[in-house]
Each structure stands twice: as structure tokens, then as C-alpha cells.
Scaffold this motif. Structure first.
Motif, PDB file in Angstrom:
ATOM      1  N   UNK A  83       1.074  -1.534   0.251  1.00 21.42           N
ATOM      2  CA  UNK A  83       0.112   0.048  -0.371  1.00 21.42           C
ATOM      3  C   UNK A  83       1.310   1.447   0.264  1.00 21.42           C
ATOM      4  N   UNK A  84       1.549   1.101   1.081  1.00 22.10           N
ATOM      5  CA  UNK A  84       2.110   2.547   1.312  1.00 22.10           C
ATOM      6  C   UNK A  84       3.761   2.277  -0.636  1.00 22.10           C
ATOM      7  N   UNK A  85       3.912   1.890  -1.393  1.00 19.06           N
ATOM      8  CA  UNK A  85       4.550   1.747  -2.339  1.00 19.06           C
ATOM      9  C   UNK A  85       3.212   2.652  -3.420  1.00 19.06           C
ATOM     10  N   UNK A  86       2.099   1.425  -3.463  1.00 18.58           N
ATOM     11  CA  UNK A  86       1.573   2.177  -4.509  1.00 18.58           C
ATOM     12  C   UNK A  86       0.841   3.599  -3.985  1.00 18.58           C
ATOM     13  N   UNK A  87       1.118   3.888  -3.166  1.00 19.93           N
ATOM     14  CA  UNK A  87       0.817   4.961  -2.610  1.00 19.93           C
ATOM     15  C   UNK A  87       1.964   6.132  -3.237  1.00 19.93           C
ATOM     16  N   UNK A  88       3.556   5.493  -2.973  1.00 17.63           N
ATOM     17  CA  UNK A  88       4.855   6.808  -3.702  1.00 17.63           C
ATOM     18  C   UNK A  88       4.829   6.858  -5.176  1.00 17.63           C
ATOM     19  N   UNK A  89       4.080   5.758  -5.490  1.00 15.30           N
ATOM     20  CA  UNK A  89       3.913   5.823  -7.087  1.00 15.30           C
ATOM     21  C   UNK A  89       3.840   6.927  -8.044  1.00 15.30           C
ATOM     22  N   UNK A  90       2.751   6.700  -6.907  1.00 15.42           N
ATOM     23  CA  UNK A  90       1.357   8.026  -7.126  1.00 15.42           C
ATOM     24  C   UNK A  90       1.665   8.999  -7.445  1.00 15.42           C
ATOM     25  N   UNK A  91       2.405   9.392  -6.567  1.00 14.89           N
ATOM     26  CA  UNK A  91       3.156  10.644  -6.671  1.00 14.89           C
ATOM     27  C   UNK A  91       3.748  11.326  -7.663  1.00 14.89           C
ATOM     28  N   UNK A  92       4.464  10.242  -8.076  1.00 14.76           N
ATOM     29  CA  UNK A  92       5.025  10.067  -9.905  1.00 14.76           C
ATOM     30  C   UNK A  92       4.396  10.126 -10.798  1.00 14.76           C
ATOM     31  N   UNK A  93       3.866   9.091 -11.044  1.00 15.24           N
ATOM     32  CA  UNK A  93       2.361   9.213 -11.527  1.00 15.24           C
ATOM     33  C   UNK A  93       1.486  10.571 -12.061  1.00 15.24           C
ATOM     34  N   UNK A  94       1.066  11.056 -11.094  1.00 14.86           N
ATOM     35  CA  UNK A  94       1.210  12.821 -10.803  1.00 14.86           C
ATOM     36  C   UNK A  94       1.961  13.447 -11.699  1.00 14.86           C
ATOM     37  N   UNK A  95       3.222  13.736 -11.346  1.00 17.50           N
ATOM     38  CA  UNK A  95       4.221  13.996 -11.660  1.00 17.50           C
ATOM     39  C   UNK A  95       4.038  14.260 -13.418  1.00 17.50           C
ATOM     40  N   UNK A  96       3.720  12.871 -13.697  1.00 19.00           N
ATOM     41  CA  UNK A  96       4.310  12.751 -15.542  1.00 19.00           C
ATOM     42  C   UNK A  96       2.894  12.688 -15.864  1.00 19.00           C
ATOM     43  N   UNK A  97       1.722  12.378 -15.398  1.00 16.28           N
ATOM     44  CA  UNK A  97       0.538  12.776 -16.707  1.00 16.28           C
ATOM     45  C   UNK A  97       0.061  13.766 -16.647  1.00 16.28           C
ATOM     46  N   UNK A  98       0.251  14.794 -14.978  1.00 14.05           N
ATOM     47  CA  UNK A  98       0.651  16.586 -15.494  1.00 14.05           C
ATOM     48  C   UNK A  98       1.225  17.233 -16.477  1.00 14.05           C
ATOM     49  N   UNK A  99       2.214  16.497 -17.285  1.00 16.35           N
ATOM     50  CA  UNK A  99       2.956  16.653 -17.974  1.00 16.35           C
ATOM     51  C   UNK A  99       2.498  16.366 -19.515  1.00 16.35           C
ATOM     52  N   UNK A 100       1.160  15.210 -19.116  1.00 17.71           N
ATOM     53  CA  UNK A 100       0.598  15.375 -21.009  1.00 17.71           C
ATOM     54  C   UNK A 100       0.986  13.168 -20.832  1.00 17.71           C
ATOM     55  N   UNK A 101       1.985  12.615 -19.905  1.00 16.17           N
ATOM     56  CA  UNK A 101       2.615  11.730 -20.045  1.00 16.17           C
ATOM     57  C   UNK A 101       2.248  10.506 -19.593  1.00 16.17           C
ATOM     58  N   UNK A 102       1.522   9.548 -21.267  1.00 14.18           N
ATOM     59  CA  UNK A 102       0.620   8.334 -20.338  1.00 14.18           C
ATOM     60  C   UNK A 102       1.099   7.751 -19.339  1.00 14.18           C
ATOM     61  N   UNK A 103       0.893   7.505 -18.172  1.00 15.59           N
ATOM     62  CA  UNK A 103       1.899   6.901 -17.059  1.00 15.59           C
ATOM     63  C   UNK A 103       0.919   5.417 -16.695  1.00 15.59           C
ATOM     64  N   UNK A 104       1.420   4.596 -15.935  1.00 16.86           N
ATOM     65  CA  UNK A 104       0.647   3.719 -14.922  1.00 16.86           C
ATOM     66  C   UNK A 104       1.670   3.139 -14.112  1.00 16.86           C
ATOM     67  N   UNK A 105       1.154   1.891 -13.317  1.00 18.09           N
ATOM     68  CA  UNK A 105       2.275   2.110 -12.302  1.00 18.09           C
ATOM     69  C   UNK A 105       1.848   0.847 -11.858  1.00 18.09           C
ATOM     70  N   UNK A 106       3.310  -0.638 -11.734  1.00 16.64           N
ATOM     71  CA  UNK A 106       2.513  -1.836 -11.090  1.00 16.64           C
ATOM     72  C   UNK A 106       3.918  -2.695 -10.217  1.00 16.64           C
ATOM     73  N   UNK A 107       3.195  -2.477  -9.081  1.00 15.75           N
ATOM     74  CA  UNK A 107       4.471  -2.998  -7.665  1.00 15.75           C
ATOM     75  C   UNK A 107       3.935  -4.737  -7.585  1.00 15.75           C
ATOM     76  N   UNK A 108       4.653  -5.768  -7.263  1.00 14.47           N
ATOM     77  CA  UNK A 108       4.522  -6.976  -7.126  1.00 14.47           C
ATOM     78  C   UNK A 108       6.038  -6.989  -6.263  1.00 14.47           C
ATOM     79  N   UNK A 109       5.496  -8.520  -5.526  1.00 11.46           N
ATOM     80  CA  UNK A 109       5.585  -9.658  -4.336  1.00 11.46           C
ATOM     81  C   UNK A 109       6.969 -10.445  -5.147  1.00 11.46           C
ATOM     82  N   UNK A 110       8.189 -10.140  -4.771  1.00  6.44           N
ATOM     83  CA  UNK A 110       9.227 -11.309  -5.696  1.00  6.44           C
ATOM     84  C   UNK A 110      10.763 -10.580  -6.443  1.00  6.44           C
TER      85      UNK A 110
END
Length: 158
Positions: free
Chosen positions: A77-104
Motif C-alpha cells: 500500500x505504501x509503495x502504491x501511494x509512493x508511485x502515485x506521486x510520480x504518476x501525478x507528475x508525469x500525467x500533469x505533463x501529458x505523459x501516459x503513465x501507469x505503475x505496477x508493484x509486485x512481490x518477488x
């Protein structure tokens, strides 16, 4: 060479911002989309103390296993929230961005994600381990250099 899909594996470190900014610039220059990625290691024994394995074997009630799963869920959950801050920055610049977090293990997860997502480029950092530590701990960036099927940009610390 144009890069349409840029995979950006990130770890929580001082270099994450520099790696992200480099990937952001490349995405902007190439009209690319970004995939931000972080892996959480299932072996989280260091978070539970040095006797974690002994405790696991004698814990018949399952409390240790439950605590470990709760810690893992919290980390995800903390990782998803952390990555979301980067997604917001990229999206604000018009860059399509997604994230993924996996265990392993990060090396194989990054390699597989790059292949499955059809990444053209992986932009990542390196831990900068001494050669002695790297022999024993291995290097994710070295693994990716030898196993990924796309171009790789290693961003060094300044």
C-alpha cells in the motif's frame, strides 16, 4: 531510435528522483508512455528481527505468518501511494503513465514485465555496491543488462 514504452524500475532511495526525471525527459522527447515499477521482496525477515526463521517454526498459532502478511500488505500500500506521486507528475505533463508493484525478486520481475509490456527501454539505477558486496549480493542492474530483451539506460548517482 524512438522509444514508445519506457519501463522505470524504482527503489526508495535518493537516486529515485534522478532516475524518474531522466525517464520523464526521454518520455517527453519520444512521446512515450511510462510504466513505473517497484518490487517488494517476500523475504522480509529483516523487518522482524534476527530470529524470524526460528520464530516461524515454533509459532503454531500462525501469529508470525499473519504479522508477516500484514507487513507485506502495508508495504504494498505504501509503495502504491509512493508511485502515485510520480504518476501525478508525469500525467500533469501529458505523459501516459501507469505503475505496477509486485512481490518477488526484482531482476526476474523486471525482465518479465519488460517482455510482457513490450518495453523499448528500461531506465534504472544501480545500487553502486562495492565489487565485494556485489559478488555476494548480486546486482539487479547487472542481471537486467544480461537478460532483458530491450535497450537499457543505467542512471548513475551524481
Amino acid at each position: 531510435m524512438a522509444f514508445n514504452k519506457i519501463l522505470v524500475p524504482l527503489v526508495r532511495s535518493q537516486s529515485a528522483e534522478a532516475i524518474f526525471k531522466q525517464a520523464l525527459k526521454l518520455a517527453q522527447d519520444n512521446n512515450s508512455s511510462l510504466m513505473l515499477f517497484h518490487s517488494v521482496d517476500w523475504d522480509m525477515g529483516e523487518h522482524f528481527g534476527s530470529f524470524a526463521e526460528i520464530e516461524a517454526e515454533v509459532d503454531l498459532s500462525g501469529a508470525f505468518t499473519q504479522a508477516r502478511q500484514e507487513k507485506l500488505q502495508q508495504e504494498l500500500q505504501e509503495t502504491k501511494e509512493w508511485l502515485e506521486t510520480y504518476i501525478e507528475q508525469a500525467t500533469a505533463m501529458g505523459i501516459p503513465t501507469e505503475s505496477k508493484c509486485q512481490v518477488g525478486h526484482p531482476g526476474s520481475l523486471i525482465r518479465d514485465l519488460a517482455k510482457d509490456w513490450n518495453a523499448d527501454l528500461i531506465v534504472m539505477g544501480r545500487r553502486g555496491l562495492s565489487s565485494f558486496k556485489e559478488v555476494f549480493l548480486g546486482s539487479v542492474s547487472n542481471y537486467i543488462l544480461h537478460h532483458a530483451s530491450c535497450s537499457i539506460l543505467i542512471v548513475h548517482k551524481e
